[in-house]
Design an enzyme around this catalytic site. Structure first.
Site, mmCIF file in Angstrom:
data_model
loop_
_atom_site.group_PDB
_atom_site.id
_atom_site.type_symbol
_atom_site.label_atom_id
_atom_site.label_comp_id
_atom_site.label_asym_id
_atom_site.label_seq_id
_atom_site.Cartn_x
_atom_site.Cartn_y
_atom_site.Cartn_z
ATOM 1 N N LYS A 168 -1.360 0.031 -2.302
ATOM 2 C CA LYS A 168 -1.071 -1.122 -1.442
ATOM 3 C C LYS A 168 -2.172 -1.222 -0.397
ATOM 4 O O LYS A 168 -2.886 -0.261 -0.122
ATOM 5 C CB LYS A 168 0.277 -0.968 -0.738
ATOM 6 N N GLY A 169 -2.294 -2.381 0.218
ATOM 7 C CA GLY A 169 -3.306 -2.537 1.254
ATOM 8 C C GLY A 169 -3.346 -3.948 1.776
ATOM 9 O O GLY A 169 -2.396 -4.718 1.636
#
Length: 434
Positions: A119-120
């Site tokens: 994720k980011g």
């Protein structure tokens, strides 16, 4: 929403992201204890594999240069490439990315996909930037990440305030960095692309459709029908809209909606398509919709309904409002919308929660279908995609529901147990290098 700039408002409250990490770790500990997870594997799954932070400059429309900070956390890839969204939001930081990446590991494992979790995103408010600025920001971010993503390594997707256009920019930028002979073979570096650019028919509705299916499956298990069931939705973006759309098609009644600008209600029912069309000409906002009345935000979760769908951001249902909820079912369209303290109150009151890693997994399942379609050079029709979603999500729901009943535990703990056991088996069978 049609553009990124419509999907976030300046008034949006900052989410306490530290609480998200606390939540995911406490949920993990509970499931690990339930299944007696091997201590060595517990150590591995308690930390992330890689954490990437990039700072990059972008020239604005007025000629000024701004420096942005982007993140990509890769939690675990024991089952396959890292998979998870990229969000553009002021609350994005390393702790938020860690929590969300861990959730993605459990989500992909539970769905039986050959993926891990990542994720980011970028710490920014998209409403402050033009479309051309957002394109340059996205392309520069992709260039900075290029050595850390790839169609067989880490596959980003849309998330909060990113969409198919964002993914098209990312795919084009990434492919442009590859040797000419390899460019077309890297189209599946991201999923959630427009249908005309390698995307999957139906990917736009996959997450919301999965939320609807989870509710439908729960109703069937409990000998209930959705006709005339009253539901409320927090967040009327892509997930909230499509969940509401399909529920309405099944005879349920939308009675209240909340977004970043305010809350509205109509006990007699709100027509989903009318509200959506209104929001499209009102800068994405539901406020002042003529067929509903305004309601105080702090009273939203206490409104009379049968089903509550939190489909906005994390940590929305807490100890401060959980006791006010009248719904008998919470269907988590967002990631981590219910914190641990709030969940304890809900469970004690006998309210069922369909957990995020099950309820909103239609999106990542759709992403898997798109990845396969690109990888194999195929084109799938919408009816084929929807049928595949139905089958895959029914399998996941039945596994979690049956496990929770057999073990006498809540559905979230059951979902975590199933997901973690699959990863544990992979480590036991393969061993740990060296």
């Amino acid at each position: 929403m049609t553009t990124l700039t419509k999907e976030i408002k300046k008034e949006e409250k900052k989410v306490p992201v530290r609480g998200m990490m606390d939540n995911v770790m406490e949920q993990f500990e509970s499931a690990a204890n339930q299944i007696k997870l091997h201590p060595n594997i517990k150590k591995i799954l308690s930390i992330t594999n890689n954490e990437i932070i990039v700072n990059f400059p972008v020239k604005m429309d007025n000629g000024d240069v701004e420096v942005f900070t982007g993140y990509r956390v890769q939690h675990n890839n024991a089952l396959g490439p890292y998979k998870g969204g990229l969000r553009y939001h002021p609350t994005v930081d390393i702790d938020a990315a860690r929590a969300l990446a861990m959730w993605m590991t459990w989500k992909t494992s539970l769905a039986g996909l050959p993926y891990g979790g990542g994720k980011g995103g970028i710490k920014l408010d998209p409403s402050k930037y033009s479309q051309s600025e957002l394109e340059r920001i996205t392309r520069r971010f992709t260039y900075a990440l290029a050595d850390n993503i790839g169609p067989e390594h880490d596959i980003p997707a849309p998330d909060v305030n990113t969409n198919s256009q964002t993914m098209a920019w990312m795919a084009d930028t990434y492919m442009s960095t590859r040797p000419p002979a390899q460019r077309s073979a890297n189209q599946h570096v991201v999923t959630g692309k427009p249908a005309g650019s390698g995307g999957l028919e139906g990917r736009d509705r996959a997450t919301g459709y999965g939320v609807y299916l989870s509710i439908k499956f729960w109703a069937e298990k409990n000998a209930q029908v959705l006709t005339d069931k009253k539901f409320i939705v927090q967040g009327f973006g892509n997930v909230g809209y499509w969940a509401a759309y399909f529920l309405e098609q099944d005879g349920a009644k939308l009675v209240a909606v909340q977004d970043a600008n305010g809350s509205i209600q109509n006990p007699k029912g709100i027509k989903v398509e009318d509200l959506y069309n209104y929001s499209q000409i009102n800068e994405g906002s539901i406020v002042n919709f003529p067929q509903a009345q305004p309601v105080d935000n702090d009273k939203f979760f206490g409104l009379d309904c049968d089903i509550c769908i939190p489909a906005a951001l994390g940590n929305q249902i807490t100890k401060d409002n959980a006791s006010k909820i009248k719904a008998q079912l919470i269907a988590e369209g967002a990631n981590g919308p219910t914190n641990v303290e709030g969940e304890k109150i809900l469970l004690k009151r006998g309210i069922t929660i369909i957990p995020d890693i099950l309820c909103n997994s239609g999106g990542v399942v759709g992403s898997y279908f798109e990845w396969l379609q690109n990888r194999n050079g195929e084109l799938w029709q919408l009816n084929e995609v929807m049928a595949k979603l139905d089958k895959k999500l029914k399998e996941s729901f039945d596994k979690v529901y049956d496990y929770s009943r057999q073990e006498g535990i809540d559905m979230r703990t059951a979902a975590y147990c199933i997901a973690i056991q699959r990863i544990e088996r992979a480590y036991v069978q393969r061993g740990i290098f060296p």
